[in-house]
Each structure stands twice: as structure tokens, then as C-alpha cells.
Scaffold this motif. Sequence first.
Motif, PDB file in Angstrom:
ATOM      1  N   MET A 164       0.794  -1.224   0.000  1.00 23.66           N
ATOM      2  CA  MET A 164       0.000   0.000   0.000  1.00 23.66           C
ATOM      3  C   MET A 164       0.828   1.277   0.000  1.00 23.66           C
ATOM      4  SD  MET A 164      -3.008   1.124   2.670  1.00 23.66           S
ATOM      5  CE  MET A 164      -3.867  -0.443   2.450  1.00 23.66           C
ATOM      6  N   ASN A 165       1.983   1.251   0.646  1.00 21.40           N
ATOM      7  CA  ASN A 165       2.744   2.489   0.764  1.00 21.40           C
ATOM      8  C   ASN A 165       3.371   2.929  -0.548  1.00 21.40           C
ATOM      9  OD1 ASN A 165       2.126   3.026   3.436  1.00 21.40           O
ATOM     10  ND2 ASN A 165       3.708   1.640   4.180  1.00 21.40           N
ATOM     11  N   ALA A 166       3.611   2.006  -1.460  1.00 20.33           N
ATOM     12  CA  ALA A 166       4.060   2.407  -2.797  1.00 20.33           C
ATOM     13  C   ALA A 166       2.965   3.235  -3.468  1.00 20.33           C
ATOM     14  CB  ALA A 166       4.395   1.179  -3.633  1.00 20.33           C
ATOM     15  N   SER A 167       1.724   2.813  -3.297  1.00 22.36           N
ATOM     16  CA  SER A 167       0.599   3.560  -3.864  1.00 22.36           C
ATOM     17  C   SER A 167       0.459   4.924  -3.207  1.00 22.36           C
ATOM     18  CB  SER A 167      -0.697   2.767  -3.684  1.00 22.36           C
ATOM     19  OG  SER A 167      -0.667   1.567  -4.417  1.00 22.36           O
ATOM     20  N   LEU A 168       0.604   4.955  -1.879  1.00 24.37           N
ATOM     21  CA  LEU A 168       0.508   6.233  -1.168  1.00 24.37           C
ATOM     22  C   LEU A 168       1.581   7.209  -1.644  1.00 24.37           C
ATOM     23  CD1 LEU A 168      -0.257   5.281   2.552  1.00 24.37           C
ATOM     24  CD2 LEU A 168      -1.650   6.725   1.053  1.00 24.37           C
ATOM     25  N   ARG A 169       2.803   6.740  -1.748  1.00 24.98           N
ATOM     26  CA  ARG A 169       3.899   7.618  -2.180  1.00 24.98           C
ATOM     27  C   ARG A 169       3.656   8.133  -3.599  1.00 24.98           C
ATOM     28  NH1 ARG A 169       7.083   3.293  -0.409  1.00 24.98           N
ATOM     29  NH2 ARG A 169       7.712   2.935  -2.575  1.00 24.98           N
ATOM     30  N   GLY A 170       3.292   7.217  -4.490  1.00 23.03           N
ATOM     31  CA  GLY A 170       3.096   7.608  -5.880  1.00 23.03           C
ATOM     32  C   GLY A 170       1.956   8.590  -6.058  1.00 23.03           C
ATOM     33  N   ALA A 171       0.842   8.327  -5.397  1.00 20.36           N
ATOM     34  CA  ALA A 171      -0.317   9.212  -5.526  1.00 20.36           C
ATOM     35  C   ALA A 171      -0.072  10.541  -4.827  1.00 20.36           C
ATOM     36  CB  ALA A 171      -1.558   8.529  -4.965  1.00 20.36           C
ATOM     37  N   LEU A 172       0.587  10.511  -3.680  1.00 21.29           N
ATOM     38  CA  LEU A 172       0.843  11.747  -2.945  1.00 21.29           C
ATOM     39  C   LEU A 172       1.709  12.706  -3.751  1.00 21.29           C
ATOM     40  CD1 LEU A 172       0.258  13.090  -0.194  1.00 21.29           C
ATOM     41  CD2 LEU A 172       2.414  12.119   0.632  1.00 21.29           C
ATOM     42  N   SER A 173       2.596  12.172  -4.572  1.00 25.27           N
ATOM     43  CA  SER A 173       3.460  13.026  -5.386  1.00 25.27           C
ATOM     44  C   SER A 173       2.665  13.804  -6.431  1.00 25.27           C
ATOM     45  CB  SER A 173       4.540  12.177  -6.078  1.00 25.27           C
ATOM     46  OG  SER A 173       3.959  11.318  -7.063  1.00 25.27           O
ATOM     47  N   ALA A 174       1.416  13.372  -6.681  1.00 26.56           N
ATOM     48  CA  ALA A 174       0.572  14.056  -7.658  1.00 26.56           C
ATOM     49  C   ALA A 174      -0.359  15.083  -7.019  1.00 26.56           C
ATOM     50  CB  ALA A 174      -0.260  13.029  -8.435  1.00 26.56           C
ATOM     51  N   VAL A 175      -0.313  15.202  -5.702  1.00 30.14           N
ATOM     52  CA  VAL A 175      -1.160  16.175  -4.999  1.00 30.14           C
ATOM     53  C   VAL A 175      -0.575  17.571  -5.179  1.00 30.14           C
ATOM     54  CG1 VAL A 175      -2.017  16.915  -2.739  1.00 30.14           C
ATOM     55  CG2 VAL A 175      -1.979  14.486  -3.331  1.00 30.14           C
TER      56      VAL A 175
END
Length: 199
Positions: free
Chosen positions: A78-89
Amino acid sequence: MTQIPIILLAAGQSRRMRGADKLLQEIDGCPLLLRSAQTARAASSVIVALPSKPHPRYDVLQGLDLHLVEIADAEEGMNASLRGALSAVGQEAEAVMVLLADLPEITLDDLQTLIKATKAYPDKLIWRGSTASGQPGHPVIFSRLLFDQISRLTGDEGAQSVVRDHPDKVHLCVLPGQHAVLDLDTPEAWDIWTKNRNS
């Protein structure tokens, strides 16, 4: 607080579904992923974390006003998804909502309840859905002050460690029934939920 974008986590591999994709299971003729994305989009802008292409989940979301983020290292957890998506915020976002795509009972009202809580309890850093008995669940809104800590997470625990680090800065938002905690990870869970829903 300005508009709070929503990160929809949809890059998991549905391992416990024994070959089926839980996010493509249909509810009233609508794939769960599409249902979750439409609910989220009605509340705010949405960033969707997805597995590497090609993948049928992309087809389900085609044509919707969403920001799709491909998570190349989704197998990490899950944290790979969190990191990747957060970079798009965007830089203007003062907080972000993290929403799991496999919560079949989450409603627009639930999302709006959490968003309103950020205004009602501005001294907190985390606003989290819960049951009436106080069992914490999802969605979870994180203040921008926690973005750096979230961006350093690894593994599959999600942001639980971030929540544990700030126990006095968490506000639990009571959502109806089991909305905040019910996810469907196995074929048996899907069968039981569907039967109860249709009874």
C-alpha cells in the motif's frame, strides 16, 4: 481549508480473491472500482493509484475526470501507492483524503462528513472514519503537515504508523453502520454481503 483532493487506492492485487479482481466485482451492475471513483469524484478531485499497465481497471475508469497514477512498484504494498499518488497532490492542497477502493458501503455523505470535520476540528492533523463504537477505519484525511512523513513510508502497512505517532491529533468521525470498516477481500465475503444486502 481549501478543497481536499482524494487519493483512491486501487493498485492492490486482490490475492485473497483467488483469481478474481475484487475491484471489478459488480454492485447493481456497476464495478466496485467505478462506483468508488464516482463517489469520490462527487466530493472532490481524485487521484487514483493503479497497477502497471496494461490492466482492465484502466478500462473501467476510461472517460472519467480523474488523475490516474501508474504505480510501477505496486507489489511492494500500500505504501508504494501512497507515495506515488501523494506526489501528484498539488501544492495548494492543505490536506488529502486517503480512500480505499474496496469499501462497498462508503457514500458521498460519508466523504463530506470527514471533509466537514476538518473545519469543525482544525486543531487536529488526522480525521478518520469510524464506527459508532469507536472502531477506526477509512477514509482518513491527513494534514499537509504529515505529507513528508507519509512520503517516506515503505511496505504494506499503510499510514498506520503515522496515525500512531500522533494519537492526540486524531479526530474520529462516526459513519453509519459498518461503512468505515467493511471491505470485501474474499469470494465468501462478497457472497455473504450480497445475500444480506438483497435479503
